[in-house]
Design a protein around this motif. Sequence first.
Motif, short mmCIF file in Angstrom:
data_model
loop_
_atom_site.label_atom_id
_atom_site.label_comp_id
_atom_site.label_asym_id
_atom_site.label_seq_id
_atom_site.Cartn_x
_atom_site.Cartn_y
_atom_site.Cartn_z
N GLY A 45 12.66 9.63 -0.84
CA GLY A 45 12.49 8.56 0.15
C GLY A 45 12.40 7.21 -0.54
N GLY A 46 12.50 6.18 0.26
CA GLY A 46 12.38 4.84 -0.31
C GLY A 46 13.75 4.29 -0.70
N LYS A 47 13.85 2.99 -0.60
CA LYS A 47 15.13 2.34 -0.89
C LYS A 47 15.35 2.14 -2.38
N ILE A 78 4.65 2.56 -10.02
CA ILE A 78 3.56 1.64 -9.59
C ILE A 78 3.69 1.37 -8.09
N HIS A 79 4.92 1.14 -7.65
CA HIS A 79 5.14 0.87 -6.22
C HIS A 79 4.69 2.07 -5.38
N ALA A 80 5.07 3.27 -5.80
CA ALA A 80 4.71 4.47 -5.03
C ALA A 80 3.18 4.63 -4.99
N TYR A 81 2.54 4.40 -6.12
CA TYR A 81 1.07 4.46 -6.12
C TYR A 81 0.48 3.46 -5.13
N SER A 82 1.04 2.24 -5.10
CA SER A 82 0.47 1.22 -4.20
C SER A 82 0.63 1.62 -2.73
N LEU A 83 1.75 2.27 -2.42
CA LEU A 83 1.95 2.71 -1.03
C LEU A 83 0.95 3.79 -0.64
N VAL A 84 0.74 4.75 -1.55
CA VAL A 84 -0.20 5.85 -1.26
C VAL A 84 -1.60 5.28 -1.02
N HIS A 85 -2.04 4.38 -1.88
CA HIS A 85 -3.38 3.80 -1.71
C HIS A 85 -3.43 2.88 -0.49
N ASP A 86 -2.36 2.11 -0.28
CA ASP A 86 -2.34 1.19 0.87
C ASP A 86 -2.47 1.94 2.19
N ASP A 87 -1.94 3.16 2.25
CA ASP A 87 -1.95 3.93 3.50
C ASP A 87 -3.31 4.59 3.79
N ARG A 97 4.91 7.23 6.52
CA ARG A 97 5.52 6.43 5.45
C ARG A 97 6.83 7.10 5.05
N ARG A 98 7.87 6.32 4.90
CA ARG A 98 9.18 6.86 4.53
C ARG A 98 9.58 8.04 5.43
N GLY A 99 9.22 7.90 6.71
CA GLY A 99 9.64 8.87 7.71
C GLY A 99 8.90 10.19 7.66
N VAL A 222 11.26 -10.85 5.22
CA VAL A 222 12.11 -9.88 5.94
C VAL A 222 11.24 -8.72 6.43
N ASP A 223 10.29 -8.30 5.58
CA ASP A 223 9.40 -7.20 5.97
C ASP A 223 8.59 -7.57 7.21
N ASP A 224 8.09 -8.80 7.24
CA ASP A 224 7.31 -9.27 8.40
C ASP A 224 8.19 -9.31 9.65
N GLY A 236 10.63 4.03 9.52
CA GLY A 236 10.04 5.16 8.82
C GLY A 236 8.56 4.97 8.58
N LYS A 237 7.98 3.95 9.21
CA LYS A 237 6.54 3.71 9.16
C LYS A 237 6.15 3.05 10.47
N THR A 238 4.85 2.94 10.72
CA THR A 238 4.41 2.42 12.01
C THR A 238 4.83 0.95 12.17
N ALA A 293 19.66 -8.28 4.62
CA ALA A 293 20.39 -7.59 5.71
C ALA A 293 19.79 -6.24 6.05
N ARG A 294 18.81 -5.76 5.27
CA ARG A 294 18.31 -4.38 5.47
C ARG A 294 17.71 -4.21 6.87
N GLN A 295 17.77 -2.99 7.34
CA GLN A 295 17.24 -2.66 8.67
C GLN A 295 15.90 -1.92 8.60
C1 GRG Z 1 -3.21 -0.52 -2.91
C2 GRG Z 1 -3.31 -1.80 -5.09
C3 GRG Z 1 -2.72 -1.59 -3.78
C4 GRG Z 1 -1.72 -2.40 -3.41
C5 GRG Z 1 -0.96 -2.24 -2.18
C6 GRG Z 1 2.41 -3.36 -1.96
C7 GRG Z 1 1.15 -3.09 -1.28
C8 GRG Z 1 -0.07 -3.43 -2.02
C9 GRG Z 1 1.05 -2.49 -0.08
C10 GRG Z 1 2.20 -2.06 0.71
C11 GRG Z 1 2.05 -2.54 2.10
C12 GRG Z 1 3.24 -3.25 2.55
C13 GRG Z 1 3.93 -2.61 3.71
C14 GRG Z 1 3.63 -4.37 1.99
C15 GRG Z 1 4.82 -5.11 2.42
C16 GRG Z 1 5.94 -5.10 1.47
C17 GRG Z 1 6.21 -3.77 0.95
C18 GRG Z 1 5.71 -3.50 -0.39
C19 GRG Z 1 6.90 -2.89 1.69
C20 GRG Z 1 7.25 -1.54 1.26
O1 GRG Z 1 8.23 -1.60 0.25
P1 GRG Z 1 9.70 -1.03 0.46
O2 GRG Z 1 10.27 -1.52 1.74
O3 GRG Z 1 9.37 0.51 0.61
O4 GRG Z 1 10.49 -1.28 -0.77
P2 GRG Z 1 10.25 1.78 0.22
O5 GRG Z 1 9.67 2.88 1.05
O6 GRG Z 1 11.68 1.50 0.55
O7 GRG Z 1 10.05 1.99 -1.24
#
Ligand code: GRG
Length: 296
Positions: A45-47, A78-87, A97-99, A222-224, A236-238, A293-295
Amino acid sequence: MTQAFPNWMAEIQARVERALSRRLPAADLAPCRLHAAMRYSVLGGGKRVRPLLTFATGELAGADPARVEHAACAVELIHAYSLVHDDLPCMDDDRMRRGKPTTHVEYDEATALLVGDSLQSLAFSAIAEARLADDPAQQLDMLALLARAAGSRGMAGGQAIDLAAVGQQLTLEELEFMHIHKTGALIRAAVLLGAGCGKLAPAEREALDHFGKCTGLLFQIVDDILDSEADSATLGKTAGKDAAQNKPTYVSILGVPRAHEMANQLRSQAQAALDPFGPRARRLAELSHFIVARQF
Ligand code: GRG
């Protein structure tokens, strides 16, 4: 002939998937539940936007792709870790997350916490355990760069500001400060780590740093916009979480039309930073377009 962008992107995404899979401990290796949860959180998953940026910059800097692969994995871990903790419930409290179900929903909160910790360590191993640059000092700089980008002066700090901002009014400058850290720091690092694997003049590195900074903010705007306009199935997320949680965003502060305007301005600034490189920066320019342009 140069490969078309969609083919290049698919090839790098597949390469990164294989490299991450090799790097992650096997699910039947003890502690099995933790390793299975790590693989669940990272694979399939993930782009892979950050690794794509690392490969694109690496190509521009004439780096060996085998070296770039290590750096690209580090950033994605690092990105994947941040998503797991952020959720987690103590942060954004998200169930999808990621569907698929978030890690703490599929496993449990303690496991999700440990998954994030372990992915972060694995990221630094990826930079430390192989030769990434001819000059060892340059490789140490890369390690330091990733540590700064992930820590309290980077992504984790941005997350702290984000949590404190819930229900608050922020100015545009304050929002920008938050996102330069929370989302921008890692995207900037992704760009610079690709450069670190190759050779660039200091002025070229600076231009890429500026590209990375603009691209990080562009990604967030773009995310906002997507959060306010797209549906959960597509994302793929709320969807609509920012408004539901009363979070300040580019859309809540500027409204959608001005947020689009700002995205266009940032895109132009990012492109201007690439101009001196000419066709060498083709992939970065294409990625910048992809980000806008991403959806999802
Ligand atoms: C928990 C230390 C800690 C940090 C979390 C990056 C972040 C900080 C939280 C993610 C929350 C979020 C939705 C932020 C907006 C931008 C973002 C990082 C979106 C998700 O990234 P994508 O679109 O995800 O690249 P995929 O799933 O494609 O990898």
